[in-house]
Design an enzyme around this catalytic site. Structure first.
Site, PDB file in Angstrom:
ATOM      1  N   ARG A 124      12.006  -6.071   4.502  1.00 24.37           N
ATOM      2  CA  ARG A 124      11.704  -4.674   4.187  1.00 24.37           C
ATOM      3  C   ARG A 124      12.676  -3.698   4.861  1.00 24.37           C
ATOM      4  O   ARG A 124      13.059  -3.871   6.013  1.00 24.37           O
ATOM      5  CB  ARG A 124      10.277  -4.358   4.654  1.00 24.37           C
ATOM      6  N   ARG A 145      -9.296   0.309   8.914  1.00 24.41           N
ATOM      7  CA  ARG A 145      -8.790  -1.034   9.172  1.00 24.41           C
ATOM      8  C   ARG A 145      -9.772  -1.860   9.983  1.00 24.41           C
ATOM      9  O   ARG A 145      -9.471  -3.010  10.324  1.00 24.41           O
ATOM     10  CB  ARG A 145      -7.476  -0.944   9.927  1.00 24.41           C
ATOM     11  N   ARG A 177      11.905  -1.409  10.205  1.00 23.87           N
ATOM     12  CA  ARG A 177      10.914  -0.908  11.150  1.00 23.87           C
ATOM     13  C   ARG A 177      10.888  -1.785  12.391  1.00 23.87           C
ATOM     14  O   ARG A 177      11.058  -3.002  12.293  1.00 23.87           O
ATOM     15  CB  ARG A 177       9.522  -0.926  10.491  1.00 23.87           C
ATOM     16  N   ARG A 218       0.620  -9.131  13.330  1.00 26.70           N
ATOM     17  CA  ARG A 218      -0.066  -8.154  12.469  1.00 26.70           C
ATOM     18  C   ARG A 218      -0.906  -8.855  11.407  1.00 26.70           C
ATOM     19  O   ARG A 218      -1.989  -8.398  11.060  1.00 26.70           O
ATOM     20  CB  ARG A 218       0.956  -7.216  11.805  1.00 26.70           C
ATOM     21  N   LYS A 224       0.835  -1.216   0.000  1.00 25.93           N
ATOM     22  CA  LYS A 224       0.000   0.000   0.000  1.00 25.93           C
ATOM     23  C   LYS A 224       0.868   1.264   0.000  1.00 25.93           C
ATOM     24  O   LYS A 224       0.634   2.168  -0.783  1.00 25.93           O
ATOM     25  CB  LYS A 224      -0.890   0.046   1.259  1.00 25.93           C
TER      26      LYS A 224
HETATM   27  P1  AMP Z   1       1.263   0.438   8.666  1.00 25.61           P
HETATM   28  O1  AMP Z   1       2.461   1.325   8.449  1.00 25.61           O
HETATM   29  O2  AMP Z   1       0.093   0.824   7.822  1.00 25.61           O
HETATM   30  O3  AMP Z   1       1.622  -1.020   8.564  1.00 25.61           O
HETATM   31  O4  AMP Z   1       0.801   0.678  10.184  1.00 25.61           O
HETATM   32  C1  AMP Z   1       1.659   0.419  11.275  1.00 25.61           C
HETATM   33  C2  AMP Z   1       0.863   0.253  12.537  1.00 25.61           C
HETATM   34  O5  AMP Z   1       0.136   1.458  12.837  1.00 25.61           O
HETATM   35  C3  AMP Z   1      -0.193  -0.839  12.519  1.00 25.61           C
HETATM   36  O6  AMP Z   1       0.344  -2.123  12.794  1.00 25.61           O
HETATM   37  C4  AMP Z   1      -1.138  -0.361  13.621  1.00 25.61           C
HETATM   38  O7  AMP Z   1      -0.616  -0.624  14.901  1.00 25.61           O
HETATM   39  C5  AMP Z   1      -1.122   1.144  13.427  1.00 25.61           C
HETATM   40  N1  AMP Z   1      -2.191   1.592  12.488  1.00 25.61           N
HETATM   41  C6  AMP Z   1      -2.034   2.118  11.242  1.00 25.61           C
HETATM   42  N2  AMP Z   1      -3.222   2.408  10.696  1.00 25.61           N
HETATM   43  C7  AMP Z   1      -4.158   2.056  11.605  1.00 25.61           C
HETATM   44  C8  AMP Z   1      -5.586   2.081  11.633  1.00 25.61           C
HETATM   45  N3  AMP Z   1      -6.304   2.528  10.591  1.00 25.61           N
HETATM   46  N4  AMP Z   1      -6.210   1.613  12.742  1.00 25.61           N
HETATM   47  C9  AMP Z   1      -5.533   1.164  13.809  1.00 25.61           C
HETATM   48  N5  AMP Z   1      -4.182   1.083  13.837  1.00 25.61           N
HETATM   49  C10 AMP Z   1      -3.501   1.542  12.756  1.00 25.61           C
END
Ligand code: AMP
Length: 228
Positions: A134, A95, A167, A178, A21
């Site tokens: 990554r 999400r 990360r 996750r 994404k």
């Molecule tokens: P990402 O970079 O999109 O993988 O997001 C990293 C982390 O941020 C996720 O594993 C969640 O802990 C948190 N996060 C990101 N977007 C959301 C969301 N829409 N709702 C809840 N937690 C989020």
């Protein structure tokens, strides 16, 4: 006076962690010049700046869990409502179904709605290999992979020329957590958006340029006004 956002077009990029994404969104923004919000990036920035929201979110992110719906939805609504209308790319939000409902109600209250949802379909073994290899740029957030998406100079960001990092939540234990959180809480959004006639599937386990070209073409079919 109520805010009028009838000319706002929201495009949602959905997919499991590692589906691509973020990488697709960065390239689409370069191509289409639209506004973009990555909730993961927004949360990481809040954690780094130790804001109140960031301190609350850090515990959840570190464990591979979702941050509470109310917290993230408030942040997203503030971002969407500030700044210009036009095309807006959301990556990593919603999400959960609760988040999707909040988004729908918020947009309806200003005369707007979600234009389309693009789901990046990627098999689980590919997701795991992508996440575990990554690397990201700590400055611009661009993503790379040690095998499949190498930077021009090994270990350095093509854009910022600073060392790439892994990360904190890309450890194997957190990756598995996750992915299961995704299955339980985010995957139900696929039928939810399908029922509303908004979902479009894209095969995400192909060359990123091919994936991005396909999404950009689809977006221009859906959004045919001068917001592009
Ligand atoms: P990402 O970079 O999109 O993988 O997001 C990293 C982390 O941020 C996720 O594993 C969640 O802990 C948190 N996060 C990101 N977007 C959301 C969301 N829409 N709702 C809840 N937690 C989020």
């Amino acid at each position: 006076m109520a805010v009028d956002r009838t000319d706002m077009r929201i495009i949602i990029l959905m997919g499991a962690p590692g589906a691509g994404k973020g990488t697709a969104a960065t390239r689409l923004v370069d191509r289409l010049g639209c506004r973009h919000l990555s909730t993961g990036a927004l949360l990481r920035e809040s954690v780094e700046n130790a804001t109140e929201a960031g301190r609350e979110a850090a515990v959840y992110i570190e464990a591979g869990n979702l941050v509470p719906d109310a917290l993230i939805s408030r942040m997203v609504v503030d971002e969407i409502m500030s700044g210009d209308s036009g095309l807006f790319l959301l990556d990593g939000f919603p999400r959960t179904i609760v988040q999707a409902e909040i988004l729908q109600q918020t947009l309806a209250s200003v005369g707007s709605s979600v234009a389309m949802v693009c789901n990046l379909d990627v098999p689980r073994d590919v997701l795991i290999s992508r996440l575990s290899g990554r690397l990201v740029c700590p400055r611009c957030g661009d993503g790379y992979h040690v095998v499949t998406l190498k930077p021009r100079r090994e270990g350095y960001c093509d854009r910022c020329d600073i060392p790439l990092v892994q990360r904190d939540d890309d450890t194997m234990e957190t990756i598995i957590r996750r992915l299961s959180v995704y299955e339980e809480q985010t995957a139900p959004l696929i039928p939810w958006y399908e029922e509303r006639g908004l979902l479009w599937h894209v095969k995400g386990d192909r060359q990123i340029d091919v994936v991005v070209a396909e999404i950009a073409e689809k977006i221009s079919e859906y959004v045919t006004d001068d917001s592009l």
